[in-house]
Design an enzyme around this catalytic site. Structure first.
Site, PDB file in Angstrom:
ATOM      1  N   HIS A   1       0.825  -1.223   0.000  1.00 49.38           N
ATOM      2  CA  HIS A   1       0.000   0.000   0.000  1.00 49.38           C
ATOM      3  C   HIS A   1       0.855   1.268   0.000  1.00 49.38           C
ATOM      4  CE1 HIS A   1      -3.100   2.912   0.971  1.00 49.38           C
ATOM      5  NE2 HIS A   1      -2.283   3.365   1.907  1.00 49.38           N
TER       6      HIS A   1
ATOM      7  N   HIS B   1     -10.946   1.908  -5.734  1.00 51.44           N
ATOM      8  CA  HIS B   1     -10.111   2.560  -6.752  1.00 51.44           C
ATOM      9  C   HIS B   1      -9.350   1.474  -7.502  1.00 51.44           C
ATOM     10  CE1 HIS B   1      -7.164   2.081  -3.475  1.00 51.44           C
ATOM     11  NE2 HIS B   1      -6.230   2.099  -4.414  1.00 51.44           N
TER      12      HIS B   1
HETATM   13 ZN   LIG Z   1      -3.838   0.598  -1.033  1.00 52.14          ZN
END
Ligand SMILES: [Zn+2]
Length: 296
Positions: free
Chosen positions: A84, A140
């Site tokens: 991330h 997303h």
């Molecule tokens: Zn992420």
């Protein structure tokens, strides 16, 4: 006779020891943050926010629950790729000390860095839904600020599909995914209904969700991982075979301008570009470069 018995005993012991030393299946875990238990807002996933500290701890806890299950099922080497943002979310000493951590960025294969054909299985933990999914926590596709959609060979894919195809190009199956309920449904739709999924929350909207009770969530992650690895072979690798066409739609026309400067990339509309690739990993690397250029 005594000597022969001793020889048999030593040989037997050697066989037992050798069997005991046989390494278990090698497992790769890609861990994102939006689908982690407790996370509902970008403030929790951004290092500059005071809410970030708690969420990065939950991230390690979700992964550790999964690692417990994998070890119970006899896993050998477990490699965890922090996937991330800047990819330095998991505090190294908060991860189960039996697992290896890949931390930091950039990495050529990004969320899938570290995987290769030597792995037996791959797990996606804390994953989120494709851009434009409702209700889904922080939906997303790769870059929330630039990407509206990514199609490969005509199929619009979430990150979980794009990354599963990287594992697939090494013949490694994705055996489990965790995230919110919408992401779990999307994962089954893309990777197959037999995929084991663990929902740790149900999104109310993009920025709100009802969590599973914490203890129940962690137990489901452990049991899910143990069951998934124990039934290795049930899920086939997800492959996208060449020739490959990549079609990208951005949020605005300005984001298509810089990527269009690359000779391989064609502008197909005011806010869209396309390119082709003969090899999935090469295509994925160009996809990453195009997204980076779009964000300039
Ligand atoms: Zn992420």
């Amino acid at each position: 006779m005594k000597k022969m018995l001793l020889t048999f005993w030593v040989l037997g012991l050697a066989v037992v020891l050798a069997a005991g030393q046989k390494p278990g299946p090698k497992v790769f875990i890609s861990v994102d943050m939006e689908g982690i238990w407790g996370v509902v807002h970008a403030n929790q996933t951004s290092p500059d926010s005071p809410e970030y500290g708690a969420a990065r701890k939950w991230m390690a806890e979700d992964v550790n629950a999964v690692i417990d299950g994998l070890l119970a099922a006899g896993a050998g080497l477990i490699v965890v790729n922090d996937s991330h943002g800047g990819m330095r979310n998991i505090i190294a000493d908060q991860l189960n000390p039996k697992a290896a951590l890949i931390s930091g960025s950039p990495k050529p294969l990004s969320m899938m860095e570290g995987i290769d054909a030597s792995f037996d299985a791959c797990l996606f933990i804390g994953y989120h839904a494709q851009a434009g999914t409702a209700a889904a926590s922080l939906d997303h596709t790769i870059s929330g600020g630039t990407m509206r959609s990514i199609r490969i060979n005509g199929l619009e894919l979430p990150e979980l599909g794009i990354n599963a195809a990287i594992a697939g190009s090494y013949n490694v199956p994705v055996i489990m995914l965790s995230g919110d309920e919408a992401t779990c449904g999307q994962a089954k739709a893309v990777l197959g209904q037999s995929l084991l999924t663990v929902a740790v929350k149900k999104a109310v909207g993009r920025y709100a969700a009802q969590m599973k009770p914490r203890e129940e969530a962690r137990q489901s992650l452990t049991q899910g991982a143990q069951q998934a690895l124990a039934s290795l072979g049930k899920v086939k690798p997800f492959r996208l075979d060449p020739p490959l066409s990549f079609e990208l739609e951005f949020h605005n026309s300005g984001q298509a301008e810089m990527p269009s400067l690359l000779p391989q990339v064609k502008r197909t509309g005011p806010r869209s570009v396309a390119f082709t690739a003969d090899d999935y990993l090469q295509g994925f690397k160009l996809l990453r470069a195009v997204i980076a250029l779009a964000g300039l």
